[in-house]
Design an enzyme around this catalytic site. Sequence first.
Site, PDB file in Angstrom:
ATOM      1  N   HIS A  95       0.834  -1.212   0.000  1.00 49.18           N
ATOM      2  CA  HIS A  95       0.000   0.000   0.000  1.00 49.18           C
ATOM      3  C   HIS A  95       0.867   1.261   0.000  1.00 49.18           C
ATOM      4  O   HIS A  95       0.563   2.242   0.687  1.00 49.18           O
ATOM      5  CB  HIS A  95      -0.958  -0.003   1.207  1.00 49.18           C
ATOM      6  CG  HIS A  95      -2.025  -1.043   1.094  1.00 49.18           C
ATOM      7  ND1 HIS A  95      -2.751  -1.502   2.164  1.00 49.18           N
ATOM      8  CD2 HIS A  95      -2.492  -1.732   0.024  1.00 49.18           C
ATOM      9  CE1 HIS A  95      -3.617  -2.425   1.751  1.00 49.18           C
ATOM     10  NE2 HIS A  95      -3.463  -2.581   0.458  1.00 49.18           N
ATOM     11  N   HIS A 132     -11.303  -9.228  -5.066  1.00 47.50           N
ATOM     12  CA  HIS A 132     -12.419  -8.844  -4.182  1.00 47.50           C
ATOM     13  C   HIS A 132     -13.580  -8.376  -5.030  1.00 47.50           C
ATOM     14  O   HIS A 132     -13.423  -8.051  -6.208  1.00 47.50           O
ATOM     15  CB  HIS A 132     -11.946  -7.716  -3.244  1.00 47.50           C
ATOM     16  CG  HIS A 132     -11.239  -6.590  -3.958  1.00 47.50           C
ATOM     17  ND1 HIS A 132     -11.912  -5.568  -4.571  1.00 47.50           N
ATOM     18  CD2 HIS A 132      -9.916  -6.366  -4.209  1.00 47.50           C
ATOM     19  CE1 HIS A 132     -11.032  -4.740  -5.133  1.00 47.50           C
ATOM     20  NE2 HIS A 132      -9.811  -5.200  -4.937  1.00 47.50           N
ATOM     21  N   HIS A 177     -13.604  -2.049  -2.524  1.00 48.11           N
ATOM     22  CA  HIS A 177     -13.763  -3.365  -1.881  1.00 48.11           C
ATOM     23  C   HIS A 177     -15.250  -3.437  -1.547  1.00 48.11           C
ATOM     24  O   HIS A 177     -15.679  -3.004  -0.484  1.00 48.11           O
ATOM     25  CB  HIS A 177     -12.900  -3.483  -0.624  1.00 48.11           C
ATOM     26  CG  HIS A 177     -11.429  -3.383  -0.926  1.00 48.11           C
ATOM     27  ND1 HIS A 177     -10.482  -3.066   0.003  1.00 48.11           N
ATOM     28  CD2 HIS A 177     -10.740  -3.584  -2.081  1.00 48.11           C
ATOM     29  CE1 HIS A 177      -9.289  -3.057  -0.555  1.00 48.11           C
ATOM     30  NE2 HIS A 177      -9.419  -3.355  -1.824  1.00 48.11           N
ATOM     31  N   GLU A 224      -6.305 -10.087  -9.478  1.00 44.00           N
ATOM     32  CA  GLU A 224      -5.082  -9.328  -9.245  1.00 44.00           C
ATOM     33  C   GLU A 224      -3.962 -10.098  -8.538  1.00 44.00           C
ATOM     34  O   GLU A 224      -3.516  -9.704  -7.459  1.00 44.00           O
ATOM     35  CB  GLU A 224      -5.409  -8.068  -8.439  1.00 44.00           C
ATOM     36  CG  GLU A 224      -6.197  -8.299  -7.153  1.00 44.00           C
ATOM     37  CD  GLU A 224      -6.437  -6.997  -6.383  1.00 44.00           C
ATOM     38  OE1 GLU A 224      -5.458  -6.299  -6.098  1.00 44.00           O
ATOM     39  OE2 GLU A 224      -7.604  -6.695  -6.100  1.00 44.00           O
ATOM     40  N   TYR A 275       6.131 -10.251  -5.229  1.00 43.88           N
ATOM     41  CA  TYR A 275       6.876  -9.137  -4.634  1.00 43.88           C
ATOM     42  C   TYR A 275       8.154  -9.700  -4.020  1.00 43.88           C
ATOM     43  O   TYR A 275       8.084 -10.459  -3.043  1.00 43.88           O
ATOM     44  CB  TYR A 275       6.010  -8.448  -3.572  1.00 43.88           C
ATOM     45  CG  TYR A 275       4.605  -8.192  -4.094  1.00 43.88           C
ATOM     46  CD1 TYR A 275       4.303  -7.040  -4.814  1.00 43.88           C
ATOM     47  CD2 TYR A 275       3.599  -9.157  -3.929  1.00 43.88           C
ATOM     48  CE1 TYR A 275       3.035  -6.836  -5.336  1.00 43.88           C
ATOM     49  CE2 TYR A 275       2.327  -8.958  -4.453  1.00 43.88           C
ATOM     50  CZ  TYR A 275       2.054  -7.804  -5.150  1.00 43.88           C
ATOM     51  OH  TYR A 275       0.794  -7.609  -5.681  1.00 43.88           O
ATOM     52  N   ARG A 320       2.225  -6.635 -10.030  1.00 44.92           N
ATOM     53  CA  ARG A 320       0.816  -7.050  -9.886  1.00 44.92           C
ATOM     54  C   ARG A 320       0.120  -6.674 -11.180  1.00 44.92           C
ATOM     55  O   ARG A 320       0.453  -5.649 -11.801  1.00 44.92           O
ATOM     56  CB  ARG A 320       0.161  -6.359  -8.681  1.00 44.92           C
ATOM     57  CG  ARG A 320      -1.302  -6.719  -8.491  1.00 44.92           C
ATOM     58  CD  ARG A 320      -1.875  -6.380  -7.110  1.00 44.92           C
ATOM     59  NE  ARG A 320      -1.912  -4.962  -6.822  1.00 44.92           N
ATOM     60  CZ  ARG A 320      -1.075  -4.329  -6.016  1.00 44.92           C
ATOM     61  NH1 ARG A 320      -0.094  -4.993  -5.404  1.00 44.92           N
ATOM     62  NH2 ARG A 320      -1.167  -3.029  -5.808  1.00 44.92           N
ATOM     63  N   GLU A 350      -3.848  -6.340 -12.514  1.00 44.31           N
ATOM     64  CA  GLU A 350      -5.223  -6.356 -11.985  1.00 44.31           C
ATOM     65  C   GLU A 350      -6.223  -5.850 -13.008  1.00 44.31           C
ATOM     66  O   GLU A 350      -6.054  -4.770 -13.571  1.00 44.31           O
ATOM     67  CB  GLU A 350      -5.291  -5.468 -10.724  1.00 44.31           C
ATOM     68  CG  GLU A 350      -6.691  -5.321 -10.161  1.00 44.31           C
ATOM     69  CD  GLU A 350      -6.739  -4.552  -8.840  1.00 44.31           C
ATOM     70  OE1 GLU A 350      -5.829  -3.741  -8.574  1.00 44.31           O
ATOM     71  OE2 GLU A 350      -7.701  -4.791  -8.079  1.00 44.31           O
TER      72      GLU A 350
HETATM   73  N1  GLY Z   1      -6.429  -0.977  -4.948  1.00 44.16           N
HETATM   74  C1  GLY Z   1      -6.876  -1.757  -3.901  1.00 44.16           C
HETATM   75  C2  GLY Z   1      -6.890  -3.158  -4.255  1.00 44.16           C
HETATM   76  O1  GLY Z   1      -6.372  -3.532  -5.280  1.00 44.16           O
HETATM   77  O2  GLY Z   1      -7.490  -3.954  -3.593  1.00 44.16           O
HETATM   78 MN    MN Z   2      -5.955  -2.298  -6.982  1.00 40.81          MN
HETATM   79 MN    MN Z   3      -8.112  -4.534  -6.072  1.00 40.97          MN
END
Ligand code: GLY
Ligand code: MN
Ligand code: MN
Length: 436
Positions: free
Chosen positions: A242, A353, A360, A383, A387, A404, A406
């Site tokens: 994050h 999610h 979310h 996603e 890392y 990542r 996504e």
């Molecule tokens: N950007 C927040 C997530 O990918 O869950």
């Molecule tokens: Mn994200």
């Molecule tokens: Mn996400």
Amino acid sequence: MNALVDSSPYVQRRERLFAAIGDDIAIIPTAPEVLRNRDTGYLYRHDSYFYYLTGFVEPESVLVLVGGNERKAILFCREKNLEREIWDGYRYGPDAAREIFRFDEALPIEKLKEELPKLMADRSAVHTPVGMGAAWDAEIAAAINAVRNMSRTGVSAPNSVIDVRATLDDMRLIKDRHEIDLMRRAAVISSLAHTRAMNTARPGQYEYQVEAELSHEFIRHGARTPAYNHIVASGPNACVLHYNDSNRKMQDGDLLLIDAGCEYEGYASDITRTFPVNGKFTGPQRDVYQAVLDAQLACMDVLKPGQPFNKYHDVAIEVLSQRMLDLGLLKGTLDQVIEEKTYMKFYMHRAGHWIGMDVHDAGDYRKKGVWQTLQPGMAITNEPGLYIRPDKDVPEHFWNIGIRIEDDVLITATGNENMTITTPKTVAEVEAACGR
Ligand code: GLY
Ligand code: MN
Ligand code: MN
């Protein structure tokens, strides 16, 4: 502005909530305004549950649905106030709000305290968000107590308070046509922003300069706010899940991981792409990238109706674990890596999610211990990532690679629709978008 409001999706959702509450009463407030510092507020964001049922974005508003024979939808909102409108802008006022958003009644918000006990009288249950905030919990308790105080007039007070969010979460899990259209638009805008970032990022720039390009693209398409704080993470920062500082100077040879999605008309998008700042992957970067991409594509294949929610997470673990073994990042057999969860050294989050009004989004992942089964209309992110922090047990050419990928996926009757498909993703597409 008024003629553009299409209230029918909100009316339909209220119909479904009426059906769920029977003779009871539902009371749903919007979000409070929040100060940022001293007398300066954050840009106002409505509450998602309230918006889902009203389409109304003004603060200081509450929706009440009175069930049973009386059956009526009442909006409490701010009155028109020319003085305030000179300073802060247009407000509908109850009369226009009732007409345009098709409520049965609309009253000034100041009347809420007085009206709630009358509306609650003789209802056995109140459906409202419970535990969302102390102030709202207290307001509901005070209204119930006020009904109790009227008991000598022959009315009875509700004897239960039910969290309305449980009902609304189930509804929100399956997106309707109106929502899907908005989510597709949010996805396209975010896709343009990621493509712009690939086009413009250069070694020697700061991460915040790339962040500015993302914001520019969002806002110029009418998406004024991100759905969550941008993550613009170069080099070693890509391994901070994050990361939020955006202040590093990007170096030749870095990867740049961008996790950014706009909010459009109240709907979120959520895209991550990772690309070389100088436009060309190194060999080790490409190998790790391809491992993540293959996992993400394998996940796509199981995002379809009838699959349990967690299936794609298991697929991500399996593909990534095998690739980590192939690349020499892990030792042992595939079964050992999965059984002992040693993959978590490099892949420590879930595969995705729900996504909708909230990034979310609302909705259970499991009910009574059983994973939800995917159904058409559900929207979900895909996603996976890897890392790799500096570590004496890891070949040095992999150090500080964080990747990542996504996308935002809508489950359809026959499989899925990748709503963010226009974002460059293969090695060739990404290098071409970087354009150098
Ligand atoms: N950007 C927040 C997530 O990918 O869950
Ligand atoms: Mn994200
Ligand atoms: Mn996400």
